[in-house]
Design a protein around this motif. Structure first.
Motif, PDB file in Angstrom:
ATOM      1  N   GLN A   1       0.847  -1.195   0.000  1.00  0.00           N
ATOM      2  CA  GLN A   1       0.000   0.000   0.000  1.00  0.00           C
ATOM      3  C   GLN A   1       0.881   1.243   0.000  1.00  0.00           C
ATOM      4  N   VAL A   2       0.559   2.199  -0.875  1.00  0.00           N
ATOM      5  CA  VAL A   2       1.327   3.428  -0.986  1.00  0.00           C
ATOM      6  C   VAL A   2       0.883   4.411   0.086  1.00  0.00           C
ATOM      7  N   GLN A   3       1.850   5.055   0.713  1.00  0.00           N
ATOM      8  CA  GLN A   3       1.561   6.111   1.680  1.00  0.00           C
ATOM      9  C   GLN A   3       2.304   7.376   1.285  1.00  0.00           C
ATOM     10  N   LEU A   4       1.634   8.515   1.420  1.00  0.00           N
ATOM     11  CA  LEU A   4       2.197   9.807   1.050  1.00  0.00           C
ATOM     12  C   LEU A   4       2.219  10.700   2.283  1.00  0.00           C
ATOM     13  N   VAL A   5       3.361  11.325   2.552  1.00  0.00           N
ATOM     14  CA  VAL A   5       3.493  12.209   3.709  1.00  0.00           C
ATOM     15  C   VAL A   5       4.089  13.527   3.251  1.00  0.00           C
ATOM     16  N   GLU A   6       3.292  14.598   3.396  1.00  0.00           N
ATOM     17  CA  GLU A   6       3.743  15.932   2.992  1.00  0.00           C
ATOM     18  C   GLU A   6       4.464  16.636   4.136  1.00  0.00           C
ATOM     19  N   SER A   7       5.327  17.561   3.770  1.00  0.00           N
ATOM     20  CA  SER A   7       5.995  18.423   4.746  1.00  0.00           C
ATOM     21  C   SER A   7       6.386  19.715   4.048  1.00  0.00           C
ATOM     22  N   GLY A   8       6.753  20.723   4.863  1.00  0.00           N
ATOM     23  CA  GLY A   8       7.253  21.966   4.292  1.00  0.00           C
ATOM     24  C   GLY A   8       6.293  23.127   4.326  1.00  0.00           C
ATOM     25  N   GLY A   9       5.055  22.892   4.761  1.00  0.00           N
ATOM     26  CA  GLY A   9       4.114  23.999   4.840  1.00  0.00           C
ATOM     27  C   GLY A   9       4.479  24.955   5.962  1.00  0.00           C
ATOM     28  N   GLY A  10       3.808  26.100   5.980  1.00  0.00           N
ATOM     29  CA  GLY A  10       4.074  27.080   7.019  1.00  0.00           C
ATOM     30  C   GLY A  10       3.503  28.429   6.676  1.00  0.00           C
ATOM     31  N   LEU A  11       3.944  29.440   7.420  1.00  0.00           N
ATOM     32  CA  LEU A  11       3.488  30.810   7.232  1.00  0.00           C
ATOM     33  C   LEU A  11       4.568  31.598   6.498  1.00  0.00           C
ATOM     34  N   VAL A  12       4.165  32.314   5.461  1.00  0.00           N
ATOM     35  CA  VAL A  12       5.114  33.101   4.683  1.00  0.00           C
ATOM     36  C   VAL A  12       4.434  34.390   4.241  1.00  0.00           C
ATOM     37  N   GLN A  13       5.212  35.430   4.078  1.00  0.00           N
ATOM     38  CA  GLN A  13       4.662  36.699   3.601  1.00  0.00           C
ATOM     39  C   GLN A  13       4.454  36.656   2.090  1.00  0.00           C
ATOM     40  N   ALA A  14       3.537  37.463   1.629  1.00  0.00           N
ATOM     41  CA  ALA A  14       3.307  37.574   0.191  1.00  0.00           C
ATOM     42  C   ALA A  14       4.610  37.931  -0.518  1.00  0.00           C
ATOM     43  N   GLY A  15       4.849  37.270  -1.625  1.00  0.00           N
ATOM     44  CA  GLY A  15       6.085  37.461  -2.368  1.00  0.00           C
ATOM     45  C   GLY A  15       7.179  36.483  -1.990  1.00  0.00           C
ATOM     46  N   GLY A  16       6.976  35.760  -0.913  1.00  0.00           N
ATOM     47  CA  GLY A  16       7.971  34.808  -0.437  1.00  0.00           C
ATOM     48  C   GLY A  16       7.881  33.465  -1.135  1.00  0.00           C
ATOM     49  N   SER A  17       8.697  32.525  -0.646  1.00  0.00           N
ATOM     50  CA  SER A  17       8.792  31.194  -1.247  1.00  0.00           C
ATOM     51  C   SER A  17       8.697  30.106  -0.193  1.00  0.00           C
ATOM     52  N   LEU A  18       8.231  28.959  -0.621  1.00  0.00           N
ATOM     53  CA  LEU A  18       8.217  27.747   0.202  1.00  0.00           C
ATOM     54  C   LEU A  18       8.463  26.560  -0.722  1.00  0.00           C
ATOM     55  N   ARG A  19       9.023  25.484  -0.156  1.00  0.00           N
ATOM     56  CA  ARG A  19       9.135  24.250  -0.912  1.00  0.00           C
ATOM     57  C   ARG A  19       8.458  23.128  -0.129  1.00  0.00           C
ATOM     58  N   LEU A  20       7.485  22.544  -0.757  1.00  0.00           N
ATOM     59  CA  LEU A  20       6.801  21.404  -0.173  1.00  0.00           C
ATOM     60  C   LEU A  20       7.468  20.111  -0.644  1.00  0.00           C
ATOM     61  N   SER A  21       7.450  19.116   0.234  1.00  0.00           N
ATOM     62  CA  SER A  21       7.957  17.795  -0.103  1.00  0.00           C
ATOM     63  C   SER A  21       6.892  16.760   0.194  1.00  0.00           C
ATOM     64  N   CYS A  22       6.929  15.667  -0.551  1.00  0.00           N
ATOM     65  CA  CYS A  22       6.022  14.546  -0.329  1.00  0.00           C
ATOM     66  C   CYS A  22       6.851  13.270  -0.423  1.00  0.00           C
ATOM     67  N   THR A  23       6.968  12.583   0.677  1.00  0.00           N
ATOM     68  CA  THR A  23       7.730  11.340   0.716  1.00  0.00           C
ATOM     69  C   THR A  23       6.781  10.174   0.522  1.00  0.00           C
ATOM     70  N   VAL A  24       7.163   9.262  -0.361  1.00  0.00           N
ATOM     71  CA  VAL A  24       6.304   8.144  -0.731  1.00  0.00           C
ATOM     72  C   VAL A  24       6.894   6.839  -0.230  1.00  0.00           C
ATOM     73  N   SER A  25       6.075   6.028   0.378  1.00  0.00           N
ATOM     74  CA  SER A  25       6.513   4.709   0.816  1.00  0.00           C
ATOM     75  C   SER A  25       5.516   3.675   0.323  1.00  0.00           C
ATOM     76  N   GLY A  26       5.951   2.450   0.280  1.00  0.00           N
ATOM     77  CA  GLY A  26       5.063   1.386  -0.164  1.00  0.00           C
ATOM     78  C   GLY A  26       5.461   0.891  -1.541  1.00  0.00           C
ATOM     79  N   ARG A  27       4.503   0.877  -2.432  1.00  0.00           N
ATOM     80  CA  ARG A  27       4.774   0.381  -3.780  1.00  0.00           C
ATOM     81  C   ARG A  27       5.696   1.311  -4.553  1.00  0.00           C
ATOM     82  N   THR A  28       6.104   0.901  -5.714  1.00  0.00           N
ATOM     83  CA  THR A  28       7.081   1.623  -6.501  1.00  0.00           C
ATOM     84  C   THR A  28       6.597   3.019  -6.856  1.00  0.00           C
ATOM     85  N   PHE A  29       7.331   4.008  -6.343  1.00  0.00           N
ATOM     86  CA  PHE A  29       7.000   5.408  -6.565  1.00  0.00           C
ATOM     87  C   PHE A  29       7.011   5.754  -8.041  1.00  0.00           C
ATOM     88  N   SER A  30       7.983   5.232  -8.756  1.00  0.00           N
ATOM     89  CA  SER A  30       8.170   5.650 -10.145  1.00  0.00           C
ATOM     90  C   SER A  30       7.074   5.164 -11.072  1.00  0.00           C
TER      91      SER A  30
END
Length: 127
Positions: A1-30
């Motif tokens: 069974q595939v599981q997805l876990v996001e991270s990287g969210g937060g509070l940022v001012q307008a004009g700023g940047s963020l990078r979200l990540s999603c780590t996948v476990s279980g079956r073949t991601f590709s």
């Protein structure tokens, strides 16, 4: 069974940047096309961006085109969303999603065709 876990969210001012990540476990991601959706308070969940299993095809919603970049590292089983020039209207819970590219593409990214969802990560953009 595939599981997805996001991270990287937060509070940022307008004009700023963020990078979200999603780590996948279980079956073949590709073997999956991967996507990001988001859901703002009181609104329906909407498509943001998607990437083919190989990373060679990218898809974006018009609202984020030119500001967001989706990418994946199949060796690390990780999906990314680089978000630049953020706006208050980008405030939402962002969800990582996995599915079959053809089915998602033909359905114009209908969330009903997503096979696996992550739990979401909150992005808040202040003005």
């Amino acid at each position: 069974q595939v599981q997805l876990v996001e991270s990287g969210g937060g509070l940022v001012q307008a004009g700023g940047s963020l990078r979200l990540s999603c780590t996948v476990s279980g079956r073949t991601f590709s073997s999956y096309a991967m996507a990001w959706f988001r859901q703002a308070p009181g609104k329906e969940r909407e498509f943001v961006a998607a990437i083919s299993w190989s990373g060679g095809r990218l898809y974006y919603a018009d609202s984020v085109k030119g500001r967001f970049t989706i990418s994946r590292d199949n060796a690390k089983n990780t999906l990314y969303l680089q978000m630049n020039s953020l706006k208050p209207e980008d405030t939402a819970v962002y969800f990582c999603a996995a599915g079959q590219e053809r089915r998602l593409l033909l359905s114009k990214w209908d969330r009903g065709n997503v096979e696996v969802w992550g739990q979401g990560t909150l992005v808040t953009v202040s003005s």
